[in-house]
Design an enzyme around this catalytic site. Structure first.
Site, mmCIF file in Angstrom:
data_model
loop_
_atom_site.group_PDB
_atom_site.id
_atom_site.type_symbol
_atom_site.label_atom_id
_atom_site.label_comp_id
_atom_site.label_asym_id
_atom_site.label_seq_id
_atom_site.Cartn_x
_atom_site.Cartn_y
_atom_site.Cartn_z
ATOM 1 N N HIS A 102 0.819 -1.207 0.000
ATOM 2 C CA HIS A 102 0.000 0.000 0.000
ATOM 3 C C HIS A 102 0.859 1.266 0.000
ATOM 4 O O HIS A 102 0.658 2.170 -0.817
ATOM 5 C CB HIS A 102 -0.929 0.001 1.210
ATOM 6 N N GLU A 103 1.816 1.302 0.912
ATOM 7 C CA GLU A 103 2.664 2.496 0.991
ATOM 8 C C GLU A 103 3.546 2.633 -0.246
ATOM 9 O O GLU A 103 3.853 3.749 -0.671
ATOM 10 C CB GLU A 103 3.522 2.439 2.256
#
EC number: 3.4.24.-
Length: 447
Positions: A102-103
């Site tokens: 996600h990051e």
């Protein structure tokens, strides 16, 4: 960032010891100003929620062989069991991988557009390890339940001019929207990749239901062990009430009768091998006054796996499975919101999620595929909600700016909106961590 685990196809083949968790939803905070941050607080994962945990055959949108779309999630009579340390590490590794993906989506979307990035962190709290590369600080932090990507926009120590066109806040609406939504897109892609790998490597599971409730495990020194139940037994009837092969309903009957009968005899009709006989069990009284016998319960199902015959069938199976999981997640989210008064008390946090993942890993390592895919899809869907502290909340503010002809909200207003959301999430997160910890089996036994 927020996560809702509302359906779980892994459940039909991966037993675990959850008892009163339903319609999971997780809440993840975002830091204000120059951070895209995630903290993973997961709502409840619950066995036997017919409304939100429809169990699908892994390929296609076909229901389970009973034709009713029932959830075949195994269930236990008491508490949350973390299991072995190795399985806990495996479940934590799955969550960490989802955080990294996600990051990385946020980070790559910014980096590839030439937007200044100052930090990439996995976890929160004190820094355990870090290194600098190309003016970006990469760090691993003490609490691996989230992460964030930092931007130097409002950093007083940054030597970048505040009017630099490559600061995130100075970029056009479209550029910022891409950065904010990239984490969601990354999780969707990752979920499909996981499902594709599962279909290609181990196939997709198909199940057939049989009458009764299976007892996969009996805890040592429990009431069940003391009174004669054994692992592998099939409970055909309880107090004269026959158990059908409808999965969750059959398990629920056993759980409900046991909980209502502390210190009272419960008569089980048991199938062991080719013999049927009666076993009388006296449930112990748990700290909350309900009965417990210390067994793991699972619908009596037989699982077979179907492997694709060619590449096109692999894509077909993976696509149908992905759509099926996504549909289940959306259905579960809808039920969570429309029945919030009934589900609010059953929300669970990261401890419960790791406990479920640990039991999945301990029971069947293949189940980690769908466990990881489900978390990714939930994370993507929930993060689209236009709520403060979520990606969707940030996107809503950017959209409002576009509607206002490029005029941003006052900084104080925007910070107030995001800060209120973050404080609510942090408070809820602390409450859930304490609640889930007190539900752990070994903690309950100490109380």
């Amino acid at each position: 960032m927020l996560l809702n685990i509302s359906s779980s196809p892994i459940s039909h083949r991966n037993p675990y010891f959850l008892s009163n968790l339903n319609n999971p939803t997780s809440y993840l905070p975002r830091r204000s100003k120059t951070h895209l941050s995630k903290s993973y607080l997961f709502p409840n994962l619950s066995p036997l929620s017919k409304q939100s945990l429809e169990n699908r055959v892994s390929f296609g949108n076909k229901r389970c062989p009973d034709g009713k779309g029932n959830d075949f999630r195994p269930r236990a009579i008491s508490g949350i069991d973390l299991g072995s340390f190795e399985s806990v590490l495996e479940a934590t590794a799955v969550l960490t991988a989802i955080i990294v993906v996600h990051e990385s989506g946020h980070f790559l979307a910014a980096y590839l557009q030439g937007i200044h990035v100052s930090k990439f962190a996995i976890g929160f709290g004190p820094i355990l390890a870090k290194f600098d590369f190309n003016n970006v600080e990469y760090s691993l932090r003490a609490f691996p339940l989230g992460g964030f990507v930092g931007f130097p926009d409002n950093d007083p120590d940054s030597d970048i001019p505040i009017d630099d066109k490559n600061l995130l806040k100075n970029r056009p609406v479209l550029d910022r929207s891409i950065v904010v939504s990239a984490g969601i897109i990354a999780n969707v892609i990752f979920a499909y990749a996981i499902i594709f790998a599962q279909v290609l490597s181990v196939g997709v599971p198909v199940q057939e239901a049989f009458p009764g409730v299976l007892v996969p495990e009996v805890k040592t020194f429990s009431a069940a062990s003391r009174d004669g139940l054994l692992s592998g037994d099939v409970i055909l009837a309880v107090d004269g009430v026959a158990l059908s092969k409808t999965g969750p309903d059959a398990v629920s009957k056993v759980v409900d009768i046991v909980k209502r009968s502390p210190k009272s005899n419960v008569l089980f009709r048991v199938e062991r091998g080719d013999k049927d006989f009666d076993v009388s069990v006296t449930p112990d009284k748990s700290f909350d006054g309900t009965g417990k016998i210390g067994v793991q319960l699972s619908p009596n199902v037989r699982i077979t796996k179907v492997r694709p015959r060619n590449v096109s069938e692999t894509f077909l199976f993976a696509g149908k499975e992905f759509m099926g999981l996504s549909s289940n997640v959306l259905d579960g989210l809808k039920q969570t919101f429309f029945n919030f008064s009934q589900t609010a008390g059953k929300v669970a946090g990261p401890v419960a999620i790791i406990a479920v993942g640990a039991e999945v890993a301990r029971s069947n390592i293949d189940g980690l595929y769908q466990f990881a895919a489900l978390l990714n899809i939930n994370l993507a869907v929930i993060n689209l909600l236009p709520l403060p502290a979520l990606d969707g909340g940030t996107l809503a503010l950017i959209l409002l700016e576009a509607v206002r002809g490029g005029k941003k909200l006052p900084v104080e207003v925007e910070q107030g909106i995001m800060s209120s959301g973050i404080m609510l999430v942090l408070f809820l997160g602390l409450f859930l961590i304490v609640k889930d910890t007190l539900s752990l089996d070994f903690i309950k036994e100490m109380l």
